[in-house]
Design a protein around this motif. Structure first.
Motif, PDB file in Angstrom:
ATOM      1  N   ARG A   1      62.521  14.320  27.913  1.00  0.00           N
ATOM      2  CA  ARG A   1      63.415  14.992  26.948  1.00  0.00           C
ATOM      3  C   ARG A   1      63.304  16.499  27.101  1.00  0.00           C
ATOM      4  O   ARG A   1      64.294  17.241  27.059  1.00  0.00           O
ATOM      5  N   THR A   2      62.058  16.973  27.282  1.00  0.00           N
ATOM      6  CA  THR A   2      61.840  18.414  27.421  1.00  0.00           C
ATOM      7  C   THR A   2      62.536  18.923  28.687  1.00  0.00           C
ATOM      8  O   THR A   2      63.224  19.953  28.658  1.00  0.00           O
ATOM      9  N   ALA A   3      62.379  18.179  29.788  1.00  0.00           N
ATOM     10  CA  ALA A   3      63.012  18.611  31.046  1.00  0.00           C
ATOM     11  C   ALA A   3      64.532  18.679  30.894  1.00  0.00           C
ATOM     12  O   ALA A   3      65.174  19.616  31.377  1.00  0.00           O
ATOM     13  N   LEU A   4      65.103  17.689  30.208  1.00  0.00           N
ATOM     14  CA  LEU A   4      66.561  17.704  30.013  1.00  0.00           C
ATOM     15  C   LEU A   4      66.986  18.944  29.225  1.00  0.00           C
ATOM     16  O   LEU A   4      68.002  19.578  29.535  1.00  0.00           O
ATOM     17  N   ALA A   5      66.183  19.302  28.217  1.00  0.00           N
ATOM     18  CA  ALA A   5      66.505  20.507  27.426  1.00  0.00           C
ATOM     19  C   ALA A   5      66.392  21.758  28.301  1.00  0.00           C
ATOM     20  O   ALA A   5      67.218  22.672  28.215  1.00  0.00           O
ATOM     21  N   VAL A   6      65.387  21.806  29.172  1.00  0.00           N
ATOM     22  CA  VAL A   6      65.212  22.966  30.058  1.00  0.00           C
ATOM     23  C   VAL A   6      66.437  23.111  30.975  1.00  0.00           C
ATOM     24  O   VAL A   6      66.998  24.200  31.120  1.00  0.00           O
ATOM     25  N   LEU A   7      66.869  21.998  31.557  1.00  0.00           N
ATOM     26  CA  LEU A   7      68.018  22.061  32.476  1.00  0.00           C
ATOM     27  C   LEU A   7      69.278  22.490  31.729  1.00  0.00           C
ATOM     28  O   LEU A   7      70.082  23.281  32.237  1.00  0.00           O
ATOM     29  N   ASP A   8      69.435  22.016  30.489  1.00  0.00           N
ATOM     30  CA  ASP A   8      70.571  22.450  29.651  1.00  0.00           C
ATOM     31  C   ASP A   8      70.526  23.953  29.422  1.00  0.00           C
ATOM     32  O   ASP A   8      71.540  24.646  29.537  1.00  0.00           O
ATOM     33  N   VAL A   9      69.336  24.451  29.077  1.00  0.00           N
ATOM     34  CA  VAL A   9      69.206  25.885  28.777  1.00  0.00           C
ATOM     35  C   VAL A   9      69.536  26.712  30.025  1.00  0.00           C
ATOM     36  O   VAL A   9      70.221  27.735  29.944  1.00  0.00           O
ATOM     37  N   ILE A  10      69.066  26.262  31.181  1.00  0.00           N
ATOM     38  CA  ILE A  10      69.357  27.014  32.420  1.00  0.00           C
ATOM     39  C   ILE A  10      70.874  27.109  32.613  1.00  0.00           C
ATOM     40  O   ILE A  10      71.405  28.174  32.958  1.00  0.00           O
ATOM     41  N   GLU A  11      71.583  26.006  32.318  1.00  0.00           N
ATOM     42  CA  GLU A  11      73.048  26.027  32.480  1.00  0.00           C
ATOM     43  C   GLU A  11      73.702  26.865  31.378  1.00  0.00           C
ATOM     44  O   GLU A  11      74.500  27.757  31.653  1.00  0.00           O
TER      45      GLU A  11
END
Ligand SMILES: Cc1ncc(COP(=O)(O)O)c(C=O)c1O
Length: 435
Positions: free
Chosen positions: A313-323
């Motif tokens: 879940r954390t990784a998905l949030a990180v990738l969202d933030v990068i985008e």
């Protein structure tokens, strides 16, 4: 701030209870108790600009609110089942990784660390190719297990007397200290050709796989020339050798234009491994490969914590933030700004022997006359910078490379602080250059 022991007590207990090889970067280390954005804070509330991001890991800044919210929500909902049971975050992350990686890379194994990701990639390469030998690059760092430490061709990180079997080494593309004493532009890419020499002289002609970092991180931000990886890949294809791009440091946008470092060389590997910045500091690792290669993973594979809902879940949030925050573009913009500032500084500071890297993965090699590596001075410069409130890393086979690998949301104002403090710190340790 919530620490119950004082700095001296923590220092003493660390000496008493932690194995000695777990070393600290600084001789006089600050006690960090809080992180926010691009800043760290010690127990007295002193602010430090973090240009090393917990060793290239805090990709979107300390305690990013969106990332923290995702982690906390998951911690409060479902923490663990193991991969033997069906949960959603691991699958969604695997799907997302297939969307952001190039070519036909689409089957993932989620692990807890970069070491585990590299271990699994090598195993799978061996299983799918039914070959055994592995080519690694000199000066590489690939992790802490017996196999990964053997892939690590840097004596500073090699504890064992007996290495793992089946590993051979090719020269790295270290243009500043070319292993073949050539100069870029007229070198004939001897370093890439060395891969063929190694296949022909140190293997049975059929190695399973080669592993390489697109830019060697611990090795001192060694950045190969543009035609290096295409030529290496051509040689590997000729011999039917698979290729693992170790994206543990170069991954998730840090180099600027692309999600993954190897795309800067326009090469599509057979595997990518990643970790560090993928979950901003929450433990995670991942291997992604093609469906064909993944077919070899038929026996049962389990990793108790790998693919856990909190990390995924954390990784998905990180990738969202990068985008959402366009952080790759920011890494390119601010990285280029820092690089230009350093190159400018280098004109009048001969101790800055080489400035290299891509995006927010930058190294400055500190040297004396005839490129003599100045390791002690580099340690003093980094220590001095910390005293001035800026945290940088250190690396390289000779310990003389200052590493700049900050969170990807730093600003040009932060970059100006870095450049100013770096300049005065070099001058205070090495001396002001004579014009
Ligand atoms: C390029 C590279 N690969 C692998 C690793 C190992 O990752 P971990 O420390 O998560 O096991 C590292 C760690 O620094 C790394 O820099």
């Amino acid at each position: 701030m919530n620490v119950s022991l004082n700095r001296d007590e923590i220092h003493r207990k660390r000496e008493q209870f932690v194995v000695p090889g777990v070393k600290q970067l600084f001789a006089d280390p600050p006690l960090f108790v809080k992180g926010s954005g691009v800043f760290l804070y010690d127990e007295k509330g002193r602010e430090y600009l973090d240009m090393f991001a917990g060793i290239c890991t805090v990709s979107v800044g300390h305690c990013h609110p969106k990332v923290t919210a995702a982690t906390v929500e998951q911690v409060q909902t479902l923490q663990h089942t193991s991969t033997a049971f069906m949960t959603e975050p691991m699958v969604t992350l695997a799907e997302k990784l297939s969307q952001i990686t190039p070519g036909n890379l689409s089957k993932s194994m989620i692990t807890n660390s970069g070491t585990e990701a590299n271990e699994f990639a090598i195993r799978l390469a061996r299983l799918s190719s039914e070959r055994f030998q592995v080519i690694a690059l000199e000066h590489a760092y690939h992790g802490e297990s017996h196999l990964a430490a053997t892939l690590t061709a840097n004596h500073n990180w090699r504890a064992e007397n007996v290495p793992a079997s089946g590993i051979v080494y090719a020269a790295n593309a270290y243009c500043y200290r070319c292993p073949f004493k050539k100069t870029p532009g007229s070198c004939g890419l001897e370093c890439a050709k060395d891969v063929e020499r190694v296949i022909q002289t140190q293997t049975n002609g059929k190695p399973a796989v080669m592993i390489a970092e697109p830019i060697q991180g611990v090795g001192g931000i060694i950045t190969p020339p543009d035609d290096y990886f295409p030529e290496v890949k051509r040689i590997l294809d000729n011999y039917g050798v698979l290729f693992i791009s170790d994206e543990v440091q170069t991954g998730v946008g840090r180099t600027g234009k692309h999600w993954f470092g190897i795309s800067n060389w326009n090469v599509i590997p057979d595997f990518m491994t990643m970790a560090k910045g993928l979950a901003n500091g929450i433990p995670i690792g991942a291997v992604i490969t093609t469906p064909k290669i993944a077919e070899a993973a038929q026996k049962q594979h389990i990793n108790t914590f790998g693919g856990n809902p909190i990390s995924c879940r954390t990784a998905l949030a990180v990738l969202d933030v990068i985008e959402e925050e366009d952080l790759m573009a920011n890494a390119l913009k601010v990285g280029t700004y820092i690089m230009e500032g350093l190159k400018d500084m280098q004109k009048s500071q001969p101790a800055m022997g080489d400035v290299r890297g891509k995006g927010l993965m930058i190294g400055v090699e500190i040297v004396g006359e005839n490129k003599t590596p100045l390791a002690k001075e580099t340690a003093r410069i980094v220590e001095k910078m910390k005293d001035e409130g800026v945290i940088c890393g250190k690396g390289g086979l000779y310990g003389n490379v200052i590493r700049i690998q900050p969170p990807m949301n730093i600003t040009t104002e932060n970059a100006n602080t870095l450049l100013k403090v770096l300049k005065t710190s070099i001058e205070s340790v090495i001396g002001t250059p004579v014009h």
